[in-house]
Design a protein around this motif. Structure first.
Motif, PDB file in Angstrom:
ATOM      1  N   LEU A 188      20.558  23.769   7.151  1.00 40.79           N
ATOM      2  CA  LEU A 188      19.110  23.774   7.390  1.00 40.79           C
ATOM      3  C   LEU A 188      18.851  23.356   8.831  1.00 40.79           C
ATOM      4  O   LEU A 188      18.230  22.324   9.110  1.00 40.79           O
ATOM      5  CB  LEU A 188      18.408  22.847   6.394  1.00 40.79           C
ATOM      6  N   ASP A 189      19.325  24.220   9.767  1.00 42.17           N
ATOM      7  CA  ASP A 189      19.214  23.899  11.180  1.00 42.17           C
ATOM      8  C   ASP A 189      18.094  24.724  11.824  1.00 42.17           C
ATOM      9  O   ASP A 189      17.283  25.370  11.135  1.00 42.17           O
ATOM     10  CB  ASP A 189      20.556  24.163  11.878  1.00 42.17           C
ATOM     11  N   ALA A 190      18.083  24.724  13.170  1.00 43.54           N
ATOM     12  CA  ALA A 190      17.041  25.451  13.909  1.00 43.54           C
ATOM     13  C   ALA A 190      17.123  26.955  13.659  1.00 43.54           C
ATOM     14  O   ALA A 190      16.099  27.653  13.621  1.00 43.54           O
ATOM     15  CB  ALA A 190      17.174  25.146  15.405  1.00 43.54           C
ATOM     16  N   GLN A 191      18.330  27.465  13.486  1.00 38.65           N
ATOM     17  CA  GLN A 191      18.482  28.905  13.223  1.00 38.65           C
ATOM     18  C   GLN A 191      17.860  29.272  11.882  1.00 38.65           C
ATOM     19  O   GLN A 191      17.212  30.295  11.734  1.00 38.65           O
ATOM     20  CB  GLN A 191      19.971  29.276  13.235  1.00 38.65           C
ATOM     21  N   PHE A 192      18.076  28.397  10.871  1.00 33.00           N
ATOM     22  CA  PHE A 192      17.464  28.633   9.554  1.00 33.00           C
ATOM     23  C   PHE A 192      15.948  28.614   9.652  1.00 33.00           C
ATOM     24  O   PHE A 192      15.240  29.448   9.079  1.00 33.00           O
ATOM     25  CB  PHE A 192      17.953  27.562   8.581  1.00 33.00           C
ATOM     26  N   ILE A 193      15.423  27.614  10.407  1.00 28.35           N
ATOM     27  CA  ILE A 193      13.970  27.500  10.560  1.00 28.35           C
ATOM     28  C   ILE A 193      13.402  28.745  11.243  1.00 28.35           C
ATOM     29  O   ILE A 193      12.355  29.281  10.839  1.00 28.35           O
ATOM     30  CB  ILE A 193      13.628  26.224  11.367  1.00 28.35           C
ATOM     31  N   ASN A 194      14.099  29.242  12.256  1.00 25.12           N
ATOM     32  CA  ASN A 194      13.621  30.429  12.992  1.00 25.12           C
ATOM     33  C   ASN A 194      13.618  31.672  12.098  1.00 25.12           C
ATOM     34  O   ASN A 194      12.675  32.469  12.117  1.00 25.12           O
ATOM     35  CB  ASN A 194      14.494  30.655  14.229  1.00 25.12           C
ATOM     36  N   LYS A 195      14.692  31.859  11.298  1.00 29.44           N
ATOM     37  CA  LYS A 195      14.762  33.022  10.385  1.00 29.44           C
ATOM     38  C   LYS A 195      13.650  32.963   9.343  1.00 29.44           C
ATOM     39  O   LYS A 195      13.009  33.970   9.021  1.00 29.44           O
ATOM     40  CB  LYS A 195      16.123  33.064   9.694  1.00 29.44           C
ATOM     41  N   LEU A 196      13.414  31.755   8.810  1.00 26.55           N
ATOM     42  CA  LEU A 196      12.356  31.603   7.797  1.00 26.55           C
ATOM     43  C   LEU A 196      10.987  31.864   8.414  1.00 26.55           C
ATOM     44  O   LEU A 196      10.102  32.454   7.781  1.00 26.55           O
ATOM     45  CB  LEU A 196      12.436  30.206   7.195  1.00 26.55           C
ATOM     46  N   HIS A 197      10.828  31.450   9.657  1.00 29.82           N
ATOM     47  CA  HIS A 197       9.567  31.700  10.371  1.00 29.82           C
ATOM     48  C   HIS A 197       9.340  33.201  10.579  1.00 29.82           C
ATOM     49  O   HIS A 197       8.232  33.712  10.376  1.00 29.82           O
ATOM     50  CB  HIS A 197       9.612  30.968  11.721  1.00 29.82           C
ATOM     51  N   LEU A 198      10.404  33.921  10.962  1.00 30.20           N
ATOM     52  CA  LEU A 198      10.272  35.359  11.223  1.00 30.20           C
ATOM     53  C   LEU A 198       9.990  36.141   9.936  1.00 30.20           C
ATOM     54  O   LEU A 198       9.223  37.095   9.949  1.00 30.20           O
ATOM     55  CB  LEU A 198      11.540  35.885  11.898  1.00 30.20           C
ATOM     56  N   LYS A 199      10.623  35.735   8.855  1.00 34.52           N
ATOM     57  CA  LYS A 199      10.480  36.529   7.627  1.00 34.52           C
ATOM     58  C   LYS A 199       9.209  36.210   6.849  1.00 34.52           C
ATOM     59  O   LYS A 199       8.670  37.060   6.137  1.00 34.52           O
ATOM     60  CB  LYS A 199      11.690  36.315   6.723  1.00 34.52           C
ATOM     61  N   THR A 200       8.725  34.979   6.991  1.00 30.47           N
ATOM     62  CA  THR A 200       7.500  34.634   6.250  1.00 30.47           C
ATOM     63  C   THR A 200       6.251  34.718   7.110  1.00 30.47           C
ATOM     64  O   THR A 200       5.149  34.873   6.590  1.00 30.47           O
ATOM     65  CB  THR A 200       7.610  33.214   5.683  1.00 30.47           C
ATOM     66  N   GLY A 201       6.430  34.613   8.450  1.00 29.89           N
ATOM     67  CA  GLY A 201       5.289  34.640   9.352  1.00 29.89           C
ATOM     68  C   GLY A 201       4.478  33.354   9.343  1.00 29.89           C
ATOM     69  O   GLY A 201       3.366  33.321   9.872  1.00 29.89           O
TER      70      GLY A 201
END
Length: 389
Positions: free
Chosen positions: A336-349
């Protein structure tokens, strides 16, 4: 074979025998309808004329089952020829094509008793009822053909020509006799010049039917057709219903067999209905299984709430959320790092600060030594619902 089935079979066979006995020796009713159908052997069909037509037209006959419009669209350069029409109605476009062919030198032999605007306005005559006799003679005006007259004794049309123009030549007449036995005449066969060709109109199409061809004692039909030049003739045949290709067409064409077939089907249906009614067992009513998942989840939730174990509830909520992220969003939840946060941000908006706060609470729920407050559980639940909404 049980006793009941034997009784049904015997009754059914007896019914078939009775029906067959009534059908034996019964003559089928003769169809006197004026169908002018080349496939019909009834009295007023054209089957015999169709069979003999090739010889009558010196082996130069083409039978066409499409409209003149369709035919001349493909044969627009056709040389002058003869055209045969028997009790057939033409559409306006086909009529124009016929007129075009006649004006170029073709001849039309038309057997009809129907006054149409095409004939009346273009050729200059009308049909009228010329009497009510049950029989009369048709004869030619040409003395050379005076012996070739035809006796009309079955359902005559009693139609003749009226309002004939002076330039129309009368080729045949009908001999009528009134109550005082006096003889009168009316035109039934005329010749009309049109352009380079001619129209030959006969007002009694019955002369071509099976009955009158078989009962004719002279060459009346041959004499009528002899007015056409010896060249190719195109016969526009009425478009009839195509022959059925059903395997049962022979049965349906014979009334006794048709009735026996329907009786057989009816008997089988009755047998199946009664037999099924006697042997069908009662189908038990099975209650569908109830879905108790919601009640189970509510009970577990109440249990955690009563125990006050907010940390365990936060861990379960975090586990459920991460499982949905893996299954629905296809994002790896191992780190649950910055990469995970960024992917979740991109996919959920969703807002990245909101996701970072939610991840922080998830990690706290995963820490077995962390102290969790009720307010943190509520906040994490709100955040996770917003992210996946």
């Amino acid at each position: 074979m049980n006793k009941t089935f034997k009784i049904y079979a015997i009754v059914f066979i007896i019914i078939l025998i009775v029906v067959a006995m009534f059908g034996i020796g019964k003559k089928p009713a003769l169809d006197w309808r004026k169908n002018f159908d080349v496939d019909k052997k009834t009295p007023f069909g054209l089957y015999i004329f169709d069979q003999e037509s090739s010889g009558l037209f010196h082996r130069k006959l083409e039978k066409v089952r499409v409209s003149p419009y369709s035919y001349y669209q493909k044969n627009n350069q056709k040389k002058p020829h003869n055209i045969l029409i028997i009790q057939k109605k033409l559409d306006d476009v086909s009529w124009q094509y016929i007129l075009d062919q006649v004006s170029k030198g073709s001849d039309v032999m038309w057997f009809t008793n129907d006054t149409t605007a095409k004939l009346r306005d273009t050729l200059g005559f009308r049909f009228k009822t010329v009497g009510h006799e049950k029989n009369y003679y048709l004869q030619f005006t040409d003395k050379k053909l005076s012996d070739n007259r035809l006796f009309i004794d079955k359902f005559p049309e009693n139609q003749g020509f009226s309002y004939i123009r002076n330039d129309i030549e009368i080729l045949g007449k009908t001999l009528h006799k009134d109550k005082s036995n006096e003889t009168s005449f009316s035109a039934d066969f005329v010749k009309v010049n049109f352009g380079k060709g001619h129209f030959y109109i006969h007002s009694e199409p019955l002369v071509l039917t099976n009955y009158y061809i078989l009962n004719s004692k002279n060459k009346y039909i041959e004499s009528v057709l002899s007015y056409l030049p010896k060249r190719e003739t195109v016969w526009f045949i009425e478009n009839d219903t195509p022959l059925s290709m059903s395997p049962l067409r022979f049965i349906h064409s014979n009334p006794p067999l048709k009735y026996a077939w329907y009786l057989l089907l009816f008997g089988l249906i009755i047998f199946v209905i009664f037999n099924a009614k006697r042997k069908q067992r009662i189908v038990p009513i099975i209650e569908p299984l109830k879905n108790t998942s919601v009640e189970f989840i509510r009970s577990i939730g109440n249990l955690y709430l009563q125990e006050g174990d907010f940390h365990e509830m936060m861990a379960k909520k975090a586990q459920y959320f991460l499982n949905r992220v893996r299954m629905d969003l296809l994002i790896d939840t191992h780190d649950l790092d910055a990469q995970f946060i960024n992917k979740l941000h991109l996919k959920t908006g969703k807002n990245i600060e909101l996701i970072e706060e939610a991840v922080k609470l998830i990690k706290k729920g995963q820490d077995p030594y962390a102290s969790v407050m009720k307010e943190e559980l509520i906040r994490m639940n709100q955040l996770l619902d917003k992210i996946l909404k």
